[in-house]
Design a protein around this motif. Structure first.
Motif, PDB file in Angstrom:
ATOM      1  N   UNK A 136      -3.862  25.324 -10.286  1.00 50.72           N
ATOM      2  CA  UNK A 136      -5.274  24.984 -10.083  1.00 50.72           C
ATOM      3  C   UNK A 136      -6.202  26.156 -10.368  1.00 50.72           C
ATOM      4  N   UNK A 137      -5.814  27.384  -9.931  1.00 50.50           N
ATOM      5  CA  UNK A 137      -6.730  28.528 -10.090  1.00 50.50           C
ATOM      6  C   UNK A 137      -5.958  29.831 -10.256  1.00 50.50           C
ATOM      7  N   UNK A 138      -5.126  29.948 -11.287  1.00 56.65           N
ATOM      8  CA  UNK A 138      -4.333  31.178 -11.452  1.00 56.65           C
ATOM      9  C   UNK A 138      -5.193  32.417 -11.654  1.00 56.65           C
ATOM     10  N   UNK A 139      -6.439  32.218 -12.151  1.00 55.22           N
ATOM     11  CA  UNK A 139      -7.321  33.366 -12.364  1.00 55.22           C
ATOM     12  C   UNK A 139      -7.738  34.046 -11.058  1.00 55.22           C
ATOM     13  N   UNK A 140      -7.525  33.369  -9.942  1.00 55.24           N
ATOM     14  CA  UNK A 140      -7.854  33.974  -8.649  1.00 55.24           C
ATOM     15  C   UNK A 140      -6.731  34.893  -8.144  1.00 55.24           C
ATOM     16  N   UNK A 141      -5.580  34.868  -8.785  1.00 56.05           N
ATOM     17  CA  UNK A 141      -4.437  35.640  -8.325  1.00 56.05           C
ATOM     18  C   UNK A 141      -4.243  36.944  -9.079  1.00 56.05           C
TER      19      UNK A 141
END
Length: 480
Positions: free
Chosen positions: A271-276
């Motif tokens: 869903x939001x790998x850019x947040x990791x």
């Protein structure tokens, strides 16, 4: 413990001693006639590890400048040789029992409580003064015996013979044969004691039960805390694979170890790998960096590591933490230190490129083992003359914490072969370490070491020569 060659293919020929130093050369010498070629070619290849011993073809073992002596007829033995042999013959069953007890109760580093109790009870039974839980290490111990020679006014105090008894196992069990090392250590101590008493030789015996050789650096801590201070020499032995009835006195590599932790930030992987911030990516980039570094490494260097898994890892969550364990080896401690900096730069680069926080915790370093040349010559002569054991001088890519001790005082650390299908740090070697044949091989080396110990305590000229040569080597930077 990486190994690129199938041990069943007879990989001794792939492990040529590429880092002989000083007068040692690689000029080939024909193998002795009494060991058939099919035996040499069928030997298993040991795996690399903290204290295993991998050897080349026996044809490359002999020092070209000083081959071992050969004797066509049995040598006349000093009286103390017979005392040593008789003492160890009488103790054979008891020593075998100790070895099997320790083998059947394998204990990892710093947990050698059973071995501690078995060995200290044996030493107390045989008249040694025992100190349990020595120098603040719960499973370390010390046993000592002193004998004076009041009939000789010039030789009443004597020297101090040090002995090591390793105890720890691997997760595979006693896959490095420390049960044999412990048994041999206590056997040497009791046999030397009997000879000192029977032949009125002055001297002191100090045997240390040394925990955590397989990665914990127990001897290094004992060294730092003064456990080896009064010793004039220190000895021990180690089992290995190889042709039957041989021993070796080569050097080992220095080893630096690290625990590497990458800290990132978790996120939903879909869903939001850019947040990791992916810590596992950092670990694999570090692994790749080391792999690329290898093509610029000397053939005598080794770097090997693992990624430590975590139970909470799952494919749909960006890993926020990754741990790695690494070992860096080289023929000398200075080379290993320099190589370690290059390896750590691989870790730093991986952290920088992924945005992870990096923490490096360094293990106690293991220095390269340096067998004292004068003492090695004496042991070689004893082993050949009285027990028919040829002794080589080939170095190995393995490492041991006894290396640190050997750079502080004169030491020898002979290894010897036991019958085994594969080398150290394998289930097959653990099984072999309990066999009667392994015990018999260990007892032969135990006798040779005990005779060596008595000679060192008895021979003032030898001891003075050893001390002079060792101090001169330290001053010149050879042994320090």
């Amino acid at each position: 413990m990486d190994q690129d060659t199938d041990p069943k293919t007879g990989c001794f020929r792939a492990l040529l001693p590429t880092f002989r130093r000083n007068k040692r050369t690689s000029r080939p010498v024909a193998p002795p006639a009494y060991i058939p070629d099919d035996v040499l070619q069928s030997q298993a290849c040991p795996l690399d590890g903290p204290a295993d011993f991998a050897y080349a073809l026996e044809s490359s073992w002999w020092r070209d400048d000083k081959p071992p002596p050969y004797h066509n007829a049995p040598a006349r033995s000093p009286a103390f040789v017979h005392t040593v042999n008789d003492t160890l013959a009488s103790l054979d069953g008891e020593l075998r029992g100790i070895s099997l007890q320790i083998h059947s109760h394998p204990e990892l580093a710093w947990k050698e409580h059973y071995a501690h109790d078995v060995l200290t009870a044996f030493m107390a039974k045989h008249g040694f003064q025992v100190t349990k839980h020595y120098l603040g290490l719960d499973t370390a111990w010390r046993a000592e015996f002193f004998h004076s020679n009041e009939e000789n006014a010039h030789h009443t105090t004597g020297r101090v013979l040090g002995i090591n008894a390793e105890m720890d196992a691997l997760p595979l069990g006693h896959a490095c044969g420390h049960n044999l090392i412990a048994m041999s250590g206590v056997g040497v101590a009791v046999a030397v004691k009997a000879a000192l008493e029977a032949h009125r030789v002055a001297g002191k015996i100090v045997i240390l039960g040394t925990p955590a050789e397989e990665g914990g650096g127990g001897k290094v801590l004992l060294l730092e805390r003064g456990g080896y201070e009064e010793m004039d020499t220190c000895i021990m032995s180690h089992p290995m694979p190889g042709p039957p009835h041989i021993a070796n006195l080569g050097s080992t590599t220095a080893r630096y170890g690290f625990q590497v932790d990458f800290e990132g930030h978790s996120a939903h992987a879909a869903a939001s790998p850019w947040e990791g911030t992916n810590a596992l990516d950092a670990a694999f980039m570090a692994y790749s960096g080391v792999s690329v570094l290898r093509q610029q490494m000397k053939p005598t260097y080794r770097v090997h590591g693992i990624v430590v898994g975590r139970d909470e890892w799952t494919p749909n969550v960006i890993p926020d933490h990754a741990t790695m364990r690494w070992y860096v080896r080289a023929p000398t401690k200075d080379e290993a230190a320099a190589l370690s900096e290059k390896v750590k730069n691989c870790f730093r680069g991986a952290a920088l490129s992924t945005g992870c926080k990096l923490t490096i915790n360094e293990d106690i370093p293991y220095y390269d083992l340096q067998n004292d040349e004068t003492l090695s010559d004496v042991f070689t002569d004893i082993a050949q003359k009285y027990y028919g054991i040829p002794v080589g001088r080939t170095s190995t890519s393995a490492s041991t914490d006894f290396g640190n001790v050997s750079q502080t005082l004169p030491c020898i650390h002979p290894s010897y072969s036991i019958p085994t299908e594969q080398g150290n740090h394998t289930p097959e070697f653990a099984k072999a370490a309990a066999t009667p044949a392994a015990h018999k091989a260990a007892m032969q080396i135990t006798k040779a070491l005990a005779v060596f110990g008595v000679k060192f305590l008895q021979d003032d000229v030898l001891a003075a020569k050893v001390r002079h040569n060792f101090l001169r080597g330290q001053e010149s930077g050879v042994a320090a």
